[in-house]
Design a protein around this motif. Structure first.
Motif, short mmCIF file in Angstrom:
data_model
loop_
_atom_site.label_atom_id
_atom_site.label_comp_id
_atom_site.label_asym_id
_atom_site.label_seq_id
_atom_site.Cartn_x
_atom_site.Cartn_y
_atom_site.Cartn_z
N ASP A 48 0.80 -1.22 0.00
CA ASP A 48 0.00 0.00 0.00
C ASP A 48 0.84 1.27 0.00
O ASP A 48 0.34 2.35 -0.30
CB ASP A 48 -0.92 0.05 1.22
CG ASP A 48 -2.01 -1.01 1.17
OD1 ASP A 48 -2.33 -1.47 0.04
OD2 ASP A 48 -2.53 -1.38 2.22
N LEU A 49 2.12 1.14 0.34
CA LEU A 49 2.98 2.32 0.42
C LEU A 49 3.46 2.74 -0.97
O LEU A 49 3.73 1.90 -1.82
CB LEU A 49 4.19 2.02 1.30
CG LEU A 49 3.90 1.78 2.78
CD1 LEU A 49 5.18 1.35 3.48
CD2 LEU A 49 3.32 3.01 3.43
N PRO A 50 3.57 4.03 -1.20
CA PRO A 50 4.11 4.49 -2.49
C PRO A 50 5.60 4.21 -2.57
O PRO A 50 6.27 3.97 -1.55
CB PRO A 50 3.84 6.00 -2.47
CG PRO A 50 3.77 6.35 -1.03
CD PRO A 50 3.23 5.15 -0.32
N ASP A 51 6.13 4.25 -3.79
CA ASP A 51 7.57 4.05 -3.96
C ASP A 51 8.34 5.17 -3.27
O ASP A 51 7.87 6.32 -3.19
CB ASP A 51 7.95 4.05 -5.45
CG ASP A 51 7.42 2.82 -6.16
OD1 ASP A 51 7.20 1.79 -5.49
OD2 ASP A 51 7.25 2.89 -7.39
N LYS A 52 9.49 4.84 -2.77
CA LYS A 52 10.34 5.82 -2.10
C LYS A 52 10.93 6.77 -3.13
O LYS A 52 11.42 6.35 -4.18
CB LYS A 52 11.46 5.09 -1.35
CG LYS A 52 12.36 5.98 -0.58
CD LYS A 52 13.38 5.13 0.19
CE LYS A 52 14.37 5.98 0.91
NZ LYS A 52 15.32 5.15 1.65
N VAL A 53 10.86 8.06 -2.83
CA VAL A 53 11.40 9.08 -3.73
C VAL A 53 12.52 9.80 -2.99
O VAL A 53 12.31 10.32 -1.89
CB VAL A 53 10.31 10.07 -4.16
CG1 VAL A 53 10.90 11.16 -5.04
CG2 VAL A 53 9.19 9.36 -4.89
N GLU A 54 13.71 9.82 -3.60
CA GLU A 54 14.84 10.50 -2.97
C GLU A 54 15.26 11.67 -3.85
O GLU A 54 15.29 11.55 -5.07
CB GLU A 54 16.01 9.55 -2.80
CG GLU A 54 15.79 8.48 -1.77
CD GLU A 54 17.04 7.66 -1.54
OE1 GLU A 54 18.16 8.19 -1.63
OE2 GLU A 54 16.88 6.45 -1.27
N HIS A 55 15.56 12.79 -3.21
CA HIS A 55 16.07 13.97 -3.90
C HIS A 55 17.41 14.31 -3.26
O HIS A 55 17.44 14.70 -2.09
CB HIS A 55 15.12 15.16 -3.77
CG HIS A 55 13.80 14.94 -4.42
ND1 HIS A 55 13.62 15.06 -5.77
CD2 HIS A 55 12.60 14.60 -3.91
CE1 HIS A 55 12.37 14.81 -6.07
NE2 HIS A 55 11.71 14.51 -4.95
N LYS A 56 18.49 14.15 -3.99
CA LYS A 56 19.81 14.47 -3.46
C LYS A 56 20.15 15.91 -3.83
O LYS A 56 20.06 16.29 -4.99
CB LYS A 56 20.84 13.51 -3.98
CG LYS A 56 20.62 12.09 -3.50
CD LYS A 56 21.70 11.16 -3.97
CE LYS A 56 21.37 9.75 -3.46
NZ LYS A 56 22.43 8.81 -3.78
N LEU A 57 20.52 16.67 -2.87
CA LEU A 57 20.88 18.07 -3.09
C LEU A 57 22.36 18.28 -2.88
O LEU A 57 22.96 17.75 -2.04
CB LEU A 57 20.11 18.99 -2.15
CG LEU A 57 18.58 18.89 -2.26
CD1 LEU A 57 17.93 19.74 -1.18
CD2 LEU A 57 18.13 19.38 -3.63
#
Length: 57
Positions: A48-57
């Protein structure tokens, strides 16, 4: 006496200051129907969880 003061007297103080296991168990039983604990290891939850989204800054 207000509800907050009663809660402090019956639960907060005995649990925090006296480490009362009895009051801790009583409180847990009282709030258990209102608490929903979900963990990622539960196979029904993970889908039920959405895919993990990572934003590297």
């Amino acid at each position: 006496m207000g509800k907050e003061a009663k809660f402090r007297r019956n639960f907060e103080m005995p649990i925090q200051k006296e480490n009362s296991q009895v009051q801790s168990i009583v409180l847990k039983k009282l709030i258990q129907p209102f608490i929903l604990r979900r963990v990622k290891t539960d196979k029904d939850i993970i889908k039920d969880l959405p895919d993990k989204v990572e934003h590297k800054l």
